[in-house]
Design a protein around this motif. Structure first.
Motif, PDB file in Angstrom:
ATOM      1  N   ILE A 116       8.814  12.191  -1.380  1.00 42.48           N
ATOM      2  CA  ILE A 116       7.896  11.683  -2.392  1.00 42.48           C
ATOM      3  C   ILE A 116       6.498  11.801  -1.794  1.00 42.48           C
ATOM      4  O   ILE A 116       6.218  11.250  -0.725  1.00 42.48           O
ATOM      5  CB  ILE A 116       8.224  10.237  -2.783  1.00 42.48           C
ATOM      6  CG1 ILE A 116       9.602  10.180  -3.441  1.00 42.48           C
ATOM      7  CG2 ILE A 116       7.162   9.676  -3.731  1.00 42.48           C
ATOM      8  CD1 ILE A 116      10.051   8.788  -3.820  1.00 42.48           C
ATOM      9  N   TYR A 117       5.634  12.552  -2.472  1.00 44.80           N
ATOM     10  CA  TYR A 117       4.359  12.954  -1.890  1.00 44.80           C
ATOM     11  C   TYR A 117       3.170  12.431  -2.698  1.00 44.80           C
ATOM     12  O   TYR A 117       3.218  12.355  -3.927  1.00 44.80           O
ATOM     13  CB  TYR A 117       4.273  14.484  -1.832  1.00 44.80           C
ATOM     14  CG  TYR A 117       5.419  15.147  -1.113  1.00 44.80           C
ATOM     15  CD1 TYR A 117       5.443  15.232   0.273  1.00 44.80           C
ATOM     16  CD2 TYR A 117       6.486  15.704  -1.827  1.00 44.80           C
ATOM     17  CE1 TYR A 117       6.488  15.854   0.938  1.00 44.80           C
ATOM     18  CE2 TYR A 117       7.536  16.322  -1.171  1.00 44.80           C
ATOM     19  CZ  TYR A 117       7.538  16.389   0.207  1.00 44.80           C
ATOM     20  OH  TYR A 117       8.585  17.000   0.853  1.00 44.80           O
ATOM     21  N   PHE A 118       2.109  12.115  -1.951  1.00 45.13           N
ATOM     22  CA  PHE A 118       0.828  11.718  -2.531  1.00 45.13           C
ATOM     23  C   PHE A 118      -0.275  12.478  -1.801  1.00 45.13           C
ATOM     24  O   PHE A 118      -0.100  12.904  -0.651  1.00 45.13           O
ATOM     25  CB  PHE A 118       0.593  10.212  -2.353  1.00 45.13           C
ATOM     26  CG  PHE A 118       1.684   9.335  -2.909  1.00 45.13           C
ATOM     27  CD1 PHE A 118       1.616   8.862  -4.205  1.00 45.13           C
ATOM     28  CD2 PHE A 118       2.774   8.971  -2.120  1.00 45.13           C
ATOM     29  CE1 PHE A 118       2.614   8.041  -4.717  1.00 45.13           C
ATOM     30  CE2 PHE A 118       3.772   8.159  -2.610  1.00 45.13           C
ATOM     31  CZ  PHE A 118       3.694   7.693  -3.913  1.00 45.13           C
ATOM     32  N   GLY A 119      -1.413  12.609  -2.454  1.00 43.80           N
ATOM     33  CA  GLY A 119      -2.557  13.187  -1.758  1.00 43.80           C
ATOM     34  C   GLY A 119      -3.073  12.240  -0.693  1.00 43.80           C
ATOM     35  O   GLY A 119      -2.793  11.034  -0.726  1.00 43.80           O
ATOM     36  N   PRO A 120      -3.836  12.750   0.280  1.00 42.21           N
ATOM     37  CA  PRO A 120      -4.390  11.881   1.340  1.00 42.21           C
ATOM     38  C   PRO A 120      -5.181  10.719   0.753  1.00 42.21           C
ATOM     39  O   PRO A 120      -6.100  10.910  -0.047  1.00 42.21           O
ATOM     40  CB  PRO A 120      -5.287  12.836   2.135  1.00 42.21           C
ATOM     41  CG  PRO A 120      -4.726  14.202   1.872  1.00 42.21           C
ATOM     42  CD  PRO A 120      -4.241  14.157   0.452  1.00 42.21           C
ATOM     43  N   GLY A 121      -4.802   9.502   1.113  1.00 45.02           N
ATOM     44  CA  GLY A 121      -5.502   8.321   0.640  1.00 45.02           C
ATOM     45  C   GLY A 121      -5.355   8.047  -0.838  1.00 45.02           C
ATOM     46  O   GLY A 121      -6.061   7.201  -1.394  1.00 45.02           O
ATOM     47  N   SER A 122      -4.414   8.739  -1.503  1.00 47.85           N
ATOM     48  CA  SER A 122      -4.264   8.629  -2.951  1.00 47.85           C
ATOM     49  C   SER A 122      -2.925   8.018  -3.312  1.00 47.85           C
ATOM     50  O   SER A 122      -1.947   8.121  -2.562  1.00 47.85           O
ATOM     51  CB  SER A 122      -4.385  10.025  -3.581  1.00 47.85           C
ATOM     52  OG  SER A 122      -4.016  10.000  -4.950  1.00 47.85           O
ATOM     53  N   ALA A 123      -2.882   7.395  -4.497  1.00 50.53           N
ATOM     54  CA  ALA A 123      -1.617   6.882  -5.029  1.00 50.53           C
ATOM     55  C   ALA A 123      -1.106   7.754  -6.159  1.00 50.53           C
ATOM     56  O   ALA A 123      -0.133   7.386  -6.832  1.00 50.53           O
ATOM     57  CB  ALA A 123      -1.804   5.447  -5.515  1.00 50.53           C
ATOM     58  N   ILE A 146      -3.307   4.355  10.523  1.00 48.74           N
ATOM     59  CA  ILE A 146      -4.681   4.831  10.450  1.00 48.74           C
ATOM     60  C   ILE A 146      -5.405   4.103   9.307  1.00 48.74           C
ATOM     61  O   ILE A 146      -4.898   4.029   8.188  1.00 48.74           O
ATOM     62  CB  ILE A 146      -4.718   6.354  10.210  1.00 48.74           C
ATOM     63  CG1 ILE A 146      -3.946   7.091  11.319  1.00 48.74           C
ATOM     64  CG2 ILE A 146      -6.161   6.847  10.133  1.00 48.74           C
ATOM     65  CD1 ILE A 146      -4.495   6.870  12.712  1.00 48.74           C
ATOM     66  N   GLY A 147      -6.587   3.581   9.586  1.00 51.53           N
ATOM     67  CA  GLY A 147      -7.327   2.831   8.573  1.00 51.53           C
ATOM     68  C   GLY A 147      -7.158   1.333   8.760  1.00 51.53           C
ATOM     69  O   GLY A 147      -6.404   0.866   9.622  1.00 51.53           O
ATOM     70  N   SER A 148      -7.844   0.569   7.941  1.00 53.89           N
ATOM     71  CA  SER A 148      -7.798  -0.891   8.070  1.00 53.89           C
ATOM     72  C   SER A 148      -6.510  -1.448   7.495  1.00 53.89           C
ATOM     73  O   SER A 148      -5.883  -0.835   6.628  1.00 53.89           O
ATOM     74  CB  SER A 148      -8.992  -1.527   7.344  1.00 53.89           C
ATOM     75  OG  SER A 148      -8.837  -1.391   5.938  1.00 53.89           O
ATOM     76  N   ASP A 149      -6.147  -2.622   7.964  1.00 49.48           N
ATOM     77  CA  ASP A 149      -4.956  -3.286   7.445  1.00 49.48           C
ATOM     78  C   ASP A 149      -5.070  -3.475   5.937  1.00 49.48           C
ATOM     79  O   ASP A 149      -4.110  -3.269   5.189  1.00 49.48           O
ATOM     80  CB  ASP A 149      -4.771  -4.640   8.123  1.00 49.48           C
ATOM     81  CG  ASP A 149      -4.409  -4.526   9.595  1.00 49.48           C
ATOM     82  OD1 ASP A 149      -4.212  -3.381  10.055  1.00 49.48           O
ATOM     83  OD2 ASP A 149      -4.331  -5.569  10.272  1.00 49.48           O
ATOM     84  N   ALA A 150      -6.235  -3.908   5.491  1.00 46.88           N
ATOM     85  CA  ALA A 150      -6.415  -4.220   4.074  1.00 46.88           C
ATOM     86  C   ALA A 150      -6.302  -2.959   3.207  1.00 46.88           C
ATOM     87  O   ALA A 150      -5.651  -2.976   2.152  1.00 46.88           O
ATOM     88  CB  ALA A 150      -7.771  -4.875   3.857  1.00 46.88           C
ATOM     89  N   SER A 151      -6.908  -1.857   3.630  1.00 46.83           N
ATOM     90  CA  SER A 151      -6.845  -0.630   2.829  1.00 46.83           C
ATOM     91  C   SER A 151      -5.427  -0.068   2.814  1.00 46.83           C
ATOM     92  O   SER A 151      -4.955   0.434   1.782  1.00 46.83           O
ATOM     93  CB  SER A 151      -7.837   0.405   3.357  1.00 46.83           C
ATOM     94  OG  SER A 151      -7.522   0.798   4.685  1.00 46.83           O
ATOM     95  N   ASN A 152      -4.727  -0.158   3.931  1.00 51.56           N
ATOM     96  CA  ASN A 152      -3.341   0.315   3.973  1.00 51.56           C
ATOM     97  C   ASN A 152      -2.443  -0.540   3.085  1.00 51.56           C
ATOM     98  O   ASN A 152      -1.524  -0.021   2.439  1.00 51.56           O
ATOM     99  CB  ASN A 152      -2.816   0.309   5.413  1.00 51.56           C
ATOM    100  CG  ASN A 152      -3.352   1.474   6.226  1.00 51.56           C
ATOM    101  OD1 ASN A 152      -3.727   2.498   5.667  1.00 51.56           O
ATOM    102  ND2 ASN A 152      -3.389   1.312   7.534  1.00 51.56           N
ATOM    103  N   GLN A 153      -2.709  -1.840   3.053  1.00 51.64           N
ATOM    104  CA  GLN A 153      -1.922  -2.716   2.188  1.00 51.64           C
ATOM    105  C   GLN A 153      -2.112  -2.334   0.721  1.00 51.64           C
ATOM    106  O   GLN A 153      -1.151  -2.202  -0.037  1.00 51.64           O
ATOM    107  CB  GLN A 153      -2.328  -4.178   2.410  1.00 51.64           C
ATOM    108  CG  GLN A 153      -1.605  -5.171   1.535  1.00 51.64           C
ATOM    109  CD  GLN A 153      -0.107  -5.210   1.795  1.00 51.64           C
ATOM    110  OE1 GLN A 153       0.336  -5.028   2.921  1.00 51.64           O
ATOM    111  NE2 GLN A 153       0.680  -5.407   0.745  1.00 51.64           N
ATOM    112  N   ARG A 154      -3.374  -2.139   0.337  1.00 51.54           N
ATOM    113  CA  ARG A 154      -3.640  -1.765  -1.053  1.00 51.54           C
ATOM    114  C   ARG A 154      -3.011  -0.410  -1.403  1.00 51.54           C
ATOM    115  O   ARG A 154      -2.441  -0.239  -2.483  1.00 51.54           O
ATOM    116  CB  ARG A 154      -5.149  -1.721  -1.294  1.00 51.54           C
ATOM    117  CG  ARG A 154      -5.821  -3.094  -1.333  1.00 51.54           C
ATOM    118  CD  ARG A 154      -7.232  -2.989  -1.876  1.00 51.54           C
ATOM    119  NE  ARG A 154      -8.081  -2.126  -1.041  1.00 51.54           N
ATOM    120  CZ  ARG A 154      -8.807  -2.564  -0.011  1.00 51.54           C
ATOM    121  NH1 ARG A 154      -8.777  -3.844   0.322  1.00 51.54           N
ATOM    122  NH2 ARG A 154      -9.564  -1.732   0.679  1.00 51.54           N
ATOM    123  N   LEU A 155      -3.139   0.536  -0.495  1.00 52.94           N
ATOM    124  CA  LEU A 155      -2.595   1.873  -0.760  1.00 52.94           C
ATOM    125  C   LEU A 155      -1.079   1.826  -0.911  1.00 52.94           C
ATOM    126  O   LEU A 155      -0.516   2.461  -1.808  1.00 52.94           O
ATOM    127  CB  LEU A 155      -2.982   2.833   0.377  1.00 52.94           C
ATOM    128  CG  LEU A 155      -2.519   4.285   0.226  1.00 52.94           C
ATOM    129  CD1 LEU A 155      -3.107   4.913  -1.033  1.00 52.94           C
ATOM    130  CD2 LEU A 155      -2.904   5.088   1.467  1.00 52.94           C
TER     131      LEU A 155
END
Length: 340
Positions: free
Chosen positions: A235-242, A276-285
């Protein structure tokens, strides 16, 4: 008697007279794998089709979903983790038989020949030569069988990643090769209806040949399938994308079929990221990616109240985050029973 003599003379002139059609029920294609260095396991494929044209062009088609290990969840592992049948639903074996080598088959009844063939498996095409025995069982029935196992290196067919997934799922070591043997039985086609290679190229419906219970699955079969689907990484997504990538669709279609056949289960769809990235941004992603899969299934008709999207960010790594490969594998979607 005159008819028999005429038939014999015709066979002498043309061993491919009228062409031949595979008797799938009497034919067999097997592969042997070795785990823990000493345990050999033989598996086969249940759905084959094939022919030999009146010019000697031969083709065998194998529906990979029909892999048969005699154990349901092992079949599912082979389909989703190893062969990736949702992407590569069939394999084909093609060859051109030489009439000169077989012209006297009606008198010798059995001949051993070297047969060049082309194998297309897992999106890779290779050319090989195998020693085969051609045996005329009757005037209208013939077998073509390997005399020795054919060794195939998994790396050659881009199956090494699948081997790694199988090893992790089953917690065993598996040798990086398989040994293939076959016995194909053909019946002579009816006069005036020569077989056409196009007859074995009809589109394949994903999962249609799978050896599993028809209708709904029981809870154990459902949970086993969710665990296997969680390991696919397809299951694939673009970089930083949902946003779901279109190449995710083949696996999602199979996921939909399984979820549909587990109607009594509520399913958690969980998103996970690398570090990679902040905890908060990874959680949202991770939450957004899980929601995208939930929305896709709901749009296909799965009741929304059966689906729960959850994000775990980087808090549940399946692998270390020390290498790009491990980080890639940590960016994943998993499936489980809610409350299971």
């Amino acid at each position: 008697m005159l008819g028999s003599a005429a038939r014999s003379e015709a066979q002498d002139a043309d061993p491919f007279e009228h062409g031949w059609i595979l008797d799938a029920g009497a034919s067999d294609l097997q592969f042997l794998s070795v785990k823990k260095s000493v345990i050999a396991e033989t598996s086969s494929f249940a759905t084959l089709s094939g022919l030999i044209t009146d010019t000697g062009a031969a083709q065998i088609r194998v529906l990979m979903d029909s892999v048969d290990t005699k154990i349901d969840l092992r079949n599912v592992r082979m389909r989703f983790l190893f062969f990736e049948t949702f992407l590569f639903p069939e394999a084909t074996i093609s060859a051109q038989l030489d009439a000169g080598q077989l012209r006297d088959l009606h008198t010798t009844r059995r001949k051993v020949i070297d047969l060049p063939f082309t194998l297309n498996l897992h999106g890779v095409t290779v050319e090989r030569t195998a020693e085969v025995a051609v045996t005329l069982m009757s005037n209208d029935r013939v077998t073509v069988a390997s005399t020795n196992p054919i060794v195939l290196a998994l790396q050659e067919f881009n199956l090494e990643e699948g081997r790694a997934k199988l090893q992790e799922a089953a917690n065993v070591d598996i040798l990086p090769m398989g040994m293939v043997s076959f016995s194909f039985v053909f019946d002579r086609a009816q006069p005036g209806t020569p077989p056409d290679l196009q007859s074995v190229t009809a589109p394949v419906t994903p999962g249609s040949a799978a050896l599993e219970t028809q209708g709904d699955f029981d809870r154990e079969a459902c949970l086993g399938r969710f665990e296997i689907l969680s390991r696919t990484g397809n299951i694939y997504f673009g970089p930083g994308s949902a946003r779901l990538d279109d190449k995710s669709v083949p696996l999602l279609e199979n996921l939909h079929d399984i979820v549909r056949r587990c109607p009594d289960l509520r399913i958690e769809i969980s998103g996970h990221t690398d570090s990679i990235g902040s905890d908060a941004s990874n959680q949202r992603l991770s939450e957004r990616r899980a929601q995208s899969v939930r929305d896709w299934l709901a749009a296909k008709g799965i009741p929304a109240d059966r689906l729960l999207a959850v994000g775990y960010g980087e808090t549940r790594p399946a692998f270390s985050n020390d290498t790009e490969e491990d980080r890639r594998r940590n960016r994943r979607i998993e499936f489980a029973e809610i409350g299971g």
